[in-house]
Structure formats: C-alpha cells, structure tokens
Design a protein around this motif. Structure first.
Motif, PDB file in Angstrom:
ATOM      1  N   GLN A   1       9.510  31.277  28.969  1.00 37.17           N
ATOM      2  CA  GLN A   1       8.103  31.564  29.261  1.00 37.17           C
ATOM      3  C   GLN A   1       7.520  30.527  30.230  1.00 37.17           C
ATOM      4  OE1 GLN A   1       5.567  31.547  25.813  1.00 37.17           O
ATOM      5  NE2 GLN A   1       4.002  32.777  26.813  1.00 37.17           N
ATOM      6  N   GLU A   2       7.851  29.263  30.006  1.00 40.52           N
ATOM      7  CA  GLU A   2       7.381  28.204  30.901  1.00 40.52           C
ATOM      8  C   GLU A   2       7.931  28.401  32.316  1.00 40.52           C
ATOM      9  OE1 GLU A   2       8.600  24.600  28.986  1.00 40.52           O
ATOM     10  OE2 GLU A   2       7.048  24.723  27.438  1.00 40.52           O
ATOM     11  N   LEU A   3       9.207  28.764  32.403  1.00 41.56           N
ATOM     12  CA  LEU A   3       9.819  28.985  33.716  1.00 41.56           C
ATOM     13  C   LEU A   3       9.203  30.195  34.426  1.00 41.56           C
ATOM     14  CD1 LEU A   3      13.565  28.232  32.899  1.00 41.56           C
ATOM     15  CD2 LEU A   3      12.010  26.846  34.298  1.00 41.56           C
ATOM     16  N   GLN A   4       8.878  31.225  33.650  1.00 40.99           N
ATOM     17  CA  GLN A   4       8.235  32.391  34.251  1.00 40.99           C
ATOM     18  C   GLN A   4       6.848  32.036  34.790  1.00 40.99           C
ATOM     19  OE1 GLN A   4       8.391  35.398  31.181  1.00 40.99           O
ATOM     20  NE2 GLN A   4      10.398  36.135  31.855  1.00 40.99           N
ATOM     21  N   GLN A   5       6.133  31.200  34.081  1.00 44.66           N
ATOM     22  CA  GLN A   5       4.822  30.751  34.558  1.00 44.66           C
ATOM     23  C   GLN A   5       4.966  29.931  35.835  1.00 44.66           C
ATOM     24  OE1 GLN A   5       3.203  28.681  31.166  1.00 44.66           O
ATOM     25  NE2 GLN A   5       2.409  30.553  30.231  1.00 44.66           N
ATOM     26  N   LYS A   6       5.957  29.034  35.857  1.00 45.91           N
ATOM     27  CA  LYS A   6       6.196  28.234  37.063  1.00 45.91           C
ATOM     28  C   LYS A   6       6.576  29.119  38.238  1.00 45.91           C
ATOM     29  CE  LYS A   6       7.621  23.865  34.930  1.00 45.91           C
ATOM     30  NZ  LYS A   6       8.722  22.899  34.766  1.00 45.91           N
ATOM     31  N   LEU A   7       7.387  30.132  37.973  1.00 38.89           N
ATOM     32  CA  LEU A   7       7.791  31.064  39.018  1.00 38.89           C
ATOM     33  C   LEU A   7       6.586  31.822  39.563  1.00 38.89           C
ATOM     34  CD1 LEU A   7       9.999  32.490  40.652  1.00 38.89           C
ATOM     35  CD2 LEU A   7      10.245  34.092  38.744  1.00 38.89           C
ATOM     36  N   ALA A   8       5.722  32.266  38.681  1.00 39.20           N
ATOM     37  CA  ALA A   8       4.521  32.981  39.114  1.00 39.20           C
ATOM     38  C   ALA A   8       3.645  32.086  39.985  1.00 39.20           C
ATOM     39  CB  ALA A   8       3.740  33.491  37.906  1.00 39.20           C
ATOM     40  N   LEU A   9       3.499  30.832  39.581  1.00 43.51           N
ATOM     41  CA  LEU A   9       2.702  29.890  40.375  1.00 43.51           C
ATOM     42  C   LEU A   9       3.350  29.648  41.740  1.00 43.51           C
ATOM     43  CD1 LEU A   9       1.676  27.231  37.697  1.00 43.51           C
ATOM     44  CD2 LEU A   9       0.183  28.874  38.851  1.00 43.51           C
ATOM     45  N   SER A  10       4.669  29.523  41.755  1.00 46.29           N
ATOM     46  CA  SER A  10       5.378  29.304  43.016  1.00 46.29           C
ATOM     47  C   SER A  10       5.252  30.514  43.933  1.00 46.29           C
ATOM     48  CB  SER A  10       6.865  29.026  42.753  1.00 46.29           C
ATOM     49  OG  SER A  10       7.020  27.821  42.065  1.00 46.29           O
ATOM     50  N   GLU A  11       5.345  31.706  43.369  1.00 40.65           N
ATOM     51  CA  GLU A  11       5.207  32.919  44.177  1.00 40.65           C
ATOM     52  C   GLU A  11       3.804  33.030  44.754  1.00 40.65           C
ATOM     53  OE1 GLU A  11       6.434  35.937  41.413  1.00 40.65           O
ATOM     54  OE2 GLU A  11       8.540  35.809  42.042  1.00 40.65           O
ATOM     55  N   GLU A  12       2.803  32.689  43.966  1.00 39.45           N
ATOM     56  CA  GLU A  12       1.425  32.730  44.459  1.00 39.45           C
ATOM     57  C   GLU A  12       1.223  31.697  45.571  1.00 39.45           C
ATOM     58  OE1 GLU A  12      -2.582  33.783  44.857  1.00 39.45           O
ATOM     59  OE2 GLU A  12      -0.870  34.821  44.012  1.00 39.45           O
ATOM     60  N   SER A  13       1.783  30.523  45.373  1.00 40.40           N
ATOM     61  CA  SER A  13       1.694  29.473  46.386  1.00 40.40           C
ATOM     62  C   SER A  13       2.379  29.920  47.675  1.00 40.40           C
ATOM     63  CB  SER A  13       2.336  28.192  45.862  1.00 40.40           C
ATOM     64  OG  SER A  13       2.389  27.215  46.853  1.00 40.40           O
ATOM     65  N   GLN A  14       3.537  30.543  47.533  1.00 40.00           N
ATOM     66  CA  GLN A  14       4.264  31.031  48.707  1.00 40.00           C
ATOM     67  C   GLN A  14       3.463  32.109  49.430  1.00 40.00           C
ATOM     68  OE1 GLN A  14       7.963  32.993  47.827  1.00 40.00           O
ATOM     69  NE2 GLN A  14       8.723  32.759  49.901  1.00 40.00           N
ATOM     70  N   ARG A  15       2.834  33.003  48.682  1.00 42.74           N
ATOM     71  CA  ARG A  15       2.022  34.061  49.282  1.00 42.74           C
ATOM     72  C   ARG A  15       0.846  33.466  50.074  1.00 42.74           C
ATOM     73  NH1 ARG A  15      -2.552  36.489  48.579  1.00 42.74           N
ATOM     74  NH2 ARG A  15      -3.062  35.389  46.673  1.00 42.74           N
ATOM     75  N   LEU A  16       0.201  32.475  49.472  1.00 41.08           N
ATOM     76  CA  LEU A  16      -0.920  31.823  50.150  1.00 41.08           C
ATOM     77  C   LEU A  16      -0.454  31.105  51.418  1.00 41.08           C
ATOM     78  CD1 LEU A  16      -2.875  30.373  47.091  1.00 41.08           C
ATOM     79  CD2 LEU A  16      -3.541  32.307  48.533  1.00 41.08           C
ATOM     80  N   GLN A  17       0.702  30.468  51.349  1.00 43.95           N
ATOM     81  CA  GLN A  17       1.230  29.776  52.523  1.00 43.95           C
ATOM     82  C   GLN A  17       1.584  30.758  53.627  1.00 43.95           C
ATOM     83  OE1 GLN A  17       4.422  27.449  50.859  1.00 43.95           O
ATOM     84  NE2 GLN A  17       3.075  25.731  50.356  1.00 43.95           N
ATOM     85  N   LYS A  18       2.127  31.921  53.264  1.00 44.61           N
ATOM     86  CA  LYS A  18       2.444  32.937  54.265  1.00 44.61           C
ATOM     87  C   LYS A  18       1.172  33.438  54.949  1.00 44.61           C
ATOM     88  CE  LYS A  18       6.836  34.712  52.546  1.00 44.61           C
ATOM     89  NZ  LYS A  18       7.565  35.874  52.017  1.00 44.61           N
ATOM     90  N   GLU A  19       0.127  33.645  54.149  1.00 45.15           N
ATOM     91  CA  GLU A  19      -1.151  34.066  54.722  1.00 45.15           C
ATOM     92  C   GLU A  19      -1.690  32.993  55.670  1.00 45.15           C
ATOM     93  OE1 GLU A  19      -3.912  35.018  51.621  1.00 45.15           O
ATOM     94  OE2 GLU A  19      -2.789  36.780  50.977  1.00 45.15           O
ATOM     95  N   GLN A  20      -1.578  31.753  55.261  1.00 43.60           N
ATOM     96  CA  GLN A  20      -2.061  30.653  56.087  1.00 43.60           C
ATOM     97  C   GLN A  20      -1.265  30.573  57.387  1.00 43.60           C
ATOM     98  OE1 GLN A  20      -1.695  26.752  54.311  1.00 43.60           O
ATOM     99  NE2 GLN A  20      -3.386  25.949  55.514  1.00 43.60           N
ATOM    100  N   ILE A  21       0.036  30.766  57.309  1.00 44.76           N
ATOM    101  CA  ILE A  21       0.883  30.750  58.508  1.00 44.76           C
ATOM    102  C   ILE A  21       0.474  31.877  59.446  1.00 44.76           C
ATOM    103  CG2 ILE A  21       3.231  31.212  59.328  1.00 44.76           C
ATOM    104  CD1 ILE A  21       4.222  29.607  56.877  1.00 44.76           C
ATOM    105  N   ALA A  22       0.240  33.065  58.894  1.00 45.50           N
ATOM    106  CA  ALA A  22      -0.171  34.199  59.723  1.00 45.50           C
ATOM    107  C   ALA A  22      -1.513  33.914  60.397  1.00 45.50           C
ATOM    108  CB  ALA A  22      -0.250  35.468  58.884  1.00 45.50           C
TER     109      ALA A  22
END
Length: 96
Positions: free
Chosen positions: A30-51
């Motif tokens: 469960q902890e790893l899934q939460q970390k993964l979700a946070l990482s995916e959200e961070s990656q999405r935000l970074q992609k938007e920022q790059i665009a």
C-alpha cells in the motif's frame, strides 16, 4: 499423541508468522502504491511544465525573429507562409 500436538503447535507458530508477513507485505504494498501514485502525478506535472516551456521557447523564437533576429528568420518566414496558406484555404472553403 504428543508428536501430533507438537506438530499442531509448530503449524500454529508457522501460520502466525506467515500471517504477520502477509500483513506486513500488504502494508508495504500500500505504501509503495501511494509512492507510485505520487511519482506518476509528479511526472505528469513535469511533462506539462516541459510542454509549456517548449511552447514559450517557440513563442520567444518567433518574437526574436520578428524583432529582427537573424537566427530564426527562416523559421518565421516558413511559419508565416504556412499560416497564409491556411488562411487562403479557409477563404476558398468559405467562398464555395
């Protein structure tokens, strides 16, 4: 009968240990899934920022070339010609 009782006790201990391990692994999962979700959200935000940054770079190149910068004049002329072609096509479609 004594051996059977020892076997049952041994199985109970092993079952308890396995149950604890399952509980621990579920919590860790469960902890790893939460970390993964946070990482995916961070990656999405970074992609938007790059665009957004790439878009800003393109706009700055366009402005620089319009202001007389020699570096991007060719790109600007090509973009303007492309826009003119699109406008001509739209006018043609409207007049038909």
């Amino acid at each position: 009968m004594n051996g059977l009782s020892e076997l049952i006790d041994s199985l109970e201990v092993k079952f308890f240990k396995v149950n604890q391990k399952v509980t621990t692994l579920k919590k860790e999962n469960q902890e790893l899934q939460q970390k993964l979700a946070l990482s995916e959200e961070s990656q999405r935000l970074q992609k938007e920022q790059i665009a957004d940054l790439k878009n800003q770079i393109d706009k700055l190149k366009m402005v620089n070339s319009l202001l007389g910068s020699e570096e991007n004049k060719r790109e600007t002329k090509l973009k303007i010609n492309s826009l003119i072609r699109e406008i001509d096509y739209c006018i043609t479609q409207l007049s038909d």
